[in-house]
Design a protein around this motif. Sequence first.
Motif, PDB file in Angstrom:
ATOM      1  N   TYR A 110       5.344   4.220   1.699  1.00 33.22           N
ATOM      2  CA  TYR A 110       4.812   3.165   1.580  1.00 33.22           C
ATOM      3  C   TYR A 110       4.153   2.613   2.649  1.00 33.22           C
ATOM      4  N   LEU A 112       2.220   0.248   5.033  1.00 34.88           N
ATOM      5  CA  LEU A 112       1.973  -1.265   5.163  1.00 34.88           C
ATOM      6  C   LEU A 112       1.460  -1.786   6.659  1.00 34.88           C
ATOM      7  N   PHE A 117       1.452  -8.126   5.359  1.00 39.25           N
ATOM      8  CA  PHE A 117       2.611  -7.715   4.410  1.00 39.25           C
ATOM      9  C   PHE A 117       3.272  -9.121   4.096  1.00 39.25           C
ATOM     10  N   LEU A 133      11.893  -2.427  -1.984  1.00 39.94           N
ATOM     11  CA  LEU A 133      11.125  -1.121  -1.930  1.00 39.94           C
ATOM     12  C   LEU A 133      12.217  -0.098  -2.300  1.00 39.94           C
ATOM     13  N   VAL A 141       8.850   4.346   4.788  1.00 41.34           N
ATOM     14  CA  VAL A 141       7.909   3.134   5.023  1.00 41.34           C
ATOM     15  C   VAL A 141       7.014   3.285   6.363  1.00 41.34           C
ATOM     16  N   MET A 436       0.432  -0.749   0.340  1.00 39.06           N
ATOM     17  CA  MET A 436       1.210  -2.111  -0.020  1.00 39.06           C
ATOM     18  C   MET A 436       0.615  -2.831  -0.998  1.00 39.06           C
TER      19      MET A 436
END
Length: 610
Positions: A110, A112, A117, A133, A141, A436
């Motif tokens: 993910y 971001l 964010f 998440l 992440v 994101m």
Amino acid sequence: MGAEYNSETRQAEFCVWAPLRSRLLLETGEDRLLYTMQRDDDGYHRCEVKGCEPGQSYALVTEDGRRLPDPASRFQPDGVHGPSALVDTRAFLMRTTDYIAPRLHEYVIYELHVGTFSPEGTFAAAIQQLPRLAELGITAVEILPVAAFAGERNWGYDGVQPYAVQACYGGPEGLASFVDAAHGLGMAVVLDVVYNHLGPEGNYLREFGPYFTDAYRTPWGEAINFDGPDSDEVRAYFIRNALFWLEKYDIDALRLDAVHAIYDTGARPFLSELQAAVDEAFGSDLPMGSGATASRRPRYLIAESDMNDSRLVRRRDDGGYGLAGHWADDFHHAVHVLLTGERRGYYADFGGLEQLERAMFQAYNLSGGYSAHRRRRHGNSPEGVPTERFVVCIQNHDQVGNRMFGERLSQLVTPEQYRFALSLLLTSPYVPLLFMGEEYGETRPFYFFVDHGDEALLEATREGRKREFAEFYDGVEPPDPVAESTFNDSVLDISAAERQPGKAILELYRELLRIRRESGGARTVERIAVALPVIAYRRGGFVVCANCGENAVALGLRQVGVERSHVRVCSWMAAEELAEQLSAGVSVDAGPSVQLPGWGVVVLELGEGG
């Protein structure tokens, strides 16, 4: 390099590579006490200072009296032009001691940007979003670069202090807390680092040594000196930087930005040397779980490159660099062009189902074939490279933010096409990356934005942005990259996930990620021969059938080798119906055939004898 602080002795060791300086003084604290640094024959200046405290400021004073920040500063609390500050990085280690890191094939990344964010734009605020998440099925992440940059609004690729964490995000303590929180939820952390250039404002490295070269030029400014005179210590500076993030902040993986702009003609490429250093420090193939500790678990290097060069991820004994992953573009391009019809620039090499099939099942669309965009052959064959070595997406910060109006895929295609794209991504044989907001179909843009302190630089950025799009948008000006409103308009609207259609899209992501886990993560899929526009493939105990066109298609299950199965997911259900069915865990028995509507994707779970 930089300042290493020991809390037990309250002593700091300072080390600066500055071959261009015959003498450096160290100035510390509010009292501006001066210490002479000892220079060795290799150009390193060193000294030790007792009685120090974390947060204490210091600067390097040159022969002509200028006060400069440390080129390996850990923190710039007053910005990139101000003094550096001592940081006790030892306090960050092993705060989550029971963390078992996901393996690369288990990664669902993910991506971001910390600043947009959340409305607060900090690590602390981002931490509050991590549980949702993890619950969704995200296992890693990835955060855009956090190396200190000028101002408070930037993607991060204008960083000028490679070892320092941006102050407005929360500084070193904020990043350490973010990593600790992610590990506590079982998620890995991938940090984006930039080793091909430095930003245009606050870049003081040239004051100390030959960090740059005029032998090459990157699209963003001066190239780093990786193969010229005195490049050994420049290489060491960036190798130590990679190890710094992995060791001091317990980062799991590094995403290496645009490695095709890391110019190095030496016999031992920098990327190969970097991977060897990481392997030596952490091991390259340790099993996770029992026997693997937090400090000795393997760490991954994932290279972004548009060169379609499989040497990046081939083993060193097979003529490769040995990196863990390749952030590859062809999957995105193939899906994007098929759905939008855009053919400008590098999209000229895409557009048909043939390109989508190659990207889907061979990683590269071009693996030595002719590129219309480049007007030459491009790429080499990735045959034999495990699928987990490739990271793919349907959108990311570049593909969204480098558009004039920062439109996300959800704004460019129909809802049916959006669900088609995400279904292919999450059932692909590769490591998927989500940008994101993608998980609920975010519609707010992600613009390009900067916040330099130099007015001339700001104006040059504005004009450069206008020139970039003038050919395609005659008479239309892009959003002002300098305006604070451009940044604010890019902040996510997380509340969209709580209402339709965001809620239904989120449920589809959740179910497809569940199927992905059940079928082994990133793994080779078995392609099933069917007539276009349908593509079909077996993934563990599932068969995926995707209609890659706008007209409905009747697909007999025996055509895809299925005797008995039931429908696990179909992408075309109405939003409310899909959310209701998936949340209730209801499955529908598949008959002798499936009617695939335009852009419809169905995932069949095989029964006994299926």
